[in-house]
Scaffold this motif. Structure first.
Motif, mmCIF file in Angstrom:
data_model
loop_
_atom_site.group_PDB
_atom_site.id
_atom_site.type_symbol
_atom_site.label_atom_id
_atom_site.label_comp_id
_atom_site.label_asym_id
_atom_site.label_seq_id
_atom_site.Cartn_x
_atom_site.Cartn_y
_atom_site.Cartn_z
ATOM 1 N N GLU A 30 -48.958 -15.816 1.982
ATOM 2 C CA GLU A 30 -48.075 -16.906 2.665
ATOM 3 C C GLU A 30 -46.752 -16.631 2.645
ATOM 4 O O GLU A 30 -46.216 -15.629 2.065
ATOM 5 C CB GLU A 30 -48.329 -18.087 1.635
ATOM 6 N N PRO A 31 -45.894 -17.420 3.419
ATOM 7 C CA PRO A 31 -44.627 -17.276 3.538
ATOM 8 C C PRO A 31 -43.901 -17.527 2.277
ATOM 9 O O PRO A 31 -44.287 -18.239 1.422
ATOM 10 C CB PRO A 31 -44.278 -18.485 4.597
ATOM 11 N N ASP A 32 -42.737 -16.535 1.615
ATOM 12 C CA ASP A 32 -42.121 -16.659 0.885
ATOM 13 C C ASP A 32 -42.694 -15.793 -0.319
ATOM 14 O O ASP A 32 -42.283 -16.012 -1.466
ATOM 15 C CB ASP A 32 -41.839 -17.996 0.475
ATOM 16 N N ASP A 33 -44.183 -15.438 -0.149
ATOM 17 C CA ASP A 33 -44.722 -14.277 -1.038
ATOM 18 C C ASP A 33 -43.959 -13.264 -1.237
ATOM 19 O O ASP A 33 -43.058 -12.724 -0.283
ATOM 20 C CB ASP A 33 -46.119 -13.976 -0.851
ATOM 21 N N ARG A 34 -43.961 -12.508 -2.441
ATOM 22 C CA ARG A 34 -43.260 -11.138 -2.382
ATOM 23 C C ARG A 34 -44.161 -10.160 -2.636
ATOM 24 O O ARG A 34 -45.267 -10.312 -3.404
ATOM 25 C CB ARG A 34 -42.366 -11.255 -3.783
ATOM 26 N N ILE A 35 -43.947 -9.174 -1.785
ATOM 27 C CA ILE A 35 -44.995 -7.907 -1.867
ATOM 28 C C ILE A 35 -44.113 -6.701 -2.346
ATOM 29 O O ILE A 35 -42.896 -6.337 -1.905
ATOM 30 C CB ILE A 35 -45.688 -7.654 -0.311
ATOM 31 N N TYR A 36 -44.929 -5.829 -2.895
ATOM 32 C CA TYR A 36 -44.417 -4.441 -3.485
ATOM 33 C C TYR A 36 -44.693 -3.507 -2.458
ATOM 34 O O TYR A 36 -45.934 -3.306 -1.941
ATOM 35 C CB TYR A 36 -45.023 -4.193 -4.757
ATOM 36 N N ILE A 37 -43.786 -2.515 -2.242
ATOM 37 C CA ILE A 37 -43.924 -1.510 -1.148
ATOM 38 C C ILE A 37 -43.606 -0.205 -1.749
ATOM 39 O O ILE A 37 -42.589 -0.019 -2.547
ATOM 40 C CB ILE A 37 -42.988 -1.583 0.031
ATOM 41 N N ASN A 38 -44.548 0.776 -1.633
ATOM 42 C CA ASN A 38 -44.312 2.115 -2.011
ATOM 43 C C ASN A 38 -44.276 2.935 -0.851
ATOM 44 O O ASN A 38 -45.036 3.210 -0.091
ATOM 45 C CB ASN A 38 -45.654 2.621 -2.637
ATOM 46 N N PRO A 39 -42.889 3.508 -0.847
ATOM 47 C CA PRO A 39 -42.518 4.546 0.594
ATOM 48 C C PRO A 39 -43.047 5.881 0.259
ATOM 49 O O PRO A 39 -43.176 6.618 1.424
ATOM 50 C CB PRO A 39 -41.024 4.168 0.846
#
Length: 259
Positions: free
Chosen positions: A182-191
């Motif tokens: 949903e909007p304003d959720d935070r997601i973790y990214i592994n580059p």
């Protein structure tokens, strides 16, 4: 007159006899030689979480003085928080949790959740905090190491080991990935991932030439190439080809949402 008779004084001292008494050792109290055990601090678990957050890389609060100034308590009270001999009340606890960008539930109780909560996928708040960057930045930076020195982050997420050492966070915008995200959720990214390891269903961050912002979609791998698909079944653009000029810059490895 005849002389008066004199009184005879006996100067002999009474004899004092010393007698050694024999006591029954069974009647005497037993003296233990065991070392004295110090009582553990009442709020030891809370103090452990607090100190871990203070030592985490990028933490805004690293000293007792900063705790004191952040939530408005005396230095001695802040010191007791770090030792586990005292714990903030709800108002102070919330202010402290907000300062560390963690939930009040974690700071106060740790991983103790209701039995109907699955802890297998729960993010553990240990290690370094994860900075949140913009979608514009995500389209141009390949890892946290490439961020210019001196960059200030407005928000940090609790640590997530799946991010790797160069991981970062993004704030979901729009509804193309609803209802899961949903909007304003935070997601973790592994580059730091291998493109060859990606498979259909993986969630990825893509940056394309000529576009300022990166995008967040589900990956579809076919024999003739790779495609991007939104999770929202009502989204207008159902599937898009990952054309030349676009690159995969990160893999989504976690979700952070406060309830």
């Amino acid at each position: 007159m005849s002389p008066k008779s004199l009184l005879k004084v006996d100067n002999t001292l009474p004899k004092i006899e010393l007698v050694q008494l024999n006591f029954d050792s069974k009647l005497l109290p037993k003296v233990e030689n065991e070392p004295i055990r110090m009582q553990q601090p009442k709020y030891q678990d809370f103090a452990k979480r607090l100190n871990e957050l203070m030592k985490a890389q990028g933490s805004r609060i690293t000293t007792i003085t900063q705790i004191k100034d952040t939530i408005g308590v005396t230095y001695e009270m802040a010191r007791r928080y770090t030792l586990g001999t005292a714990k903030p009340r709800e108002e102070k606890m919330k202010a402290l949790a907000d300062a560390f960008n963690v939930s009040i539930s974690y700071l106060d109780h740790g991983d103790k959740l209701d039995n109907n909560i699955d802890l297998k996928g729960k993010i553990k708040n240990s290690g370094k905090l994860v900075p949140v960057i913009s979608w514009v930045a995500a389209g141009s930076w390949t890892s946290i190491e490439s961020i210019p020195v001196g960059t200030q982050f407005d928000e940090w997420l609790p640590a997530n080991p799946k991010c790797g050492k160069n991981g970062y966070g993004l704030i979901v915008s729009g509804e193309s990935m609803s209802p899961k995200f949903e909007p304003d959720d935070r997601i973790y990214i592994n580059p730091d991932f291998q493109v060859s390891d990606l498979k259909t269903g993986d969630l990825v961050i893509v940056a394309c030439e000529g576009e300022k912002e990166a995008t967040f979609k589900k990956l579809v791998v076919e024999n003739d190439g790779m495609y991007l698909e939104p999770l929202n079944p009502k989204w207008q653009d159902k599937i898009m080809e990952l054309h030349e000029g676009c690159k995969l810059v990160g893999k989504v490895v976690g979700l952070y949402r406060e309830v």
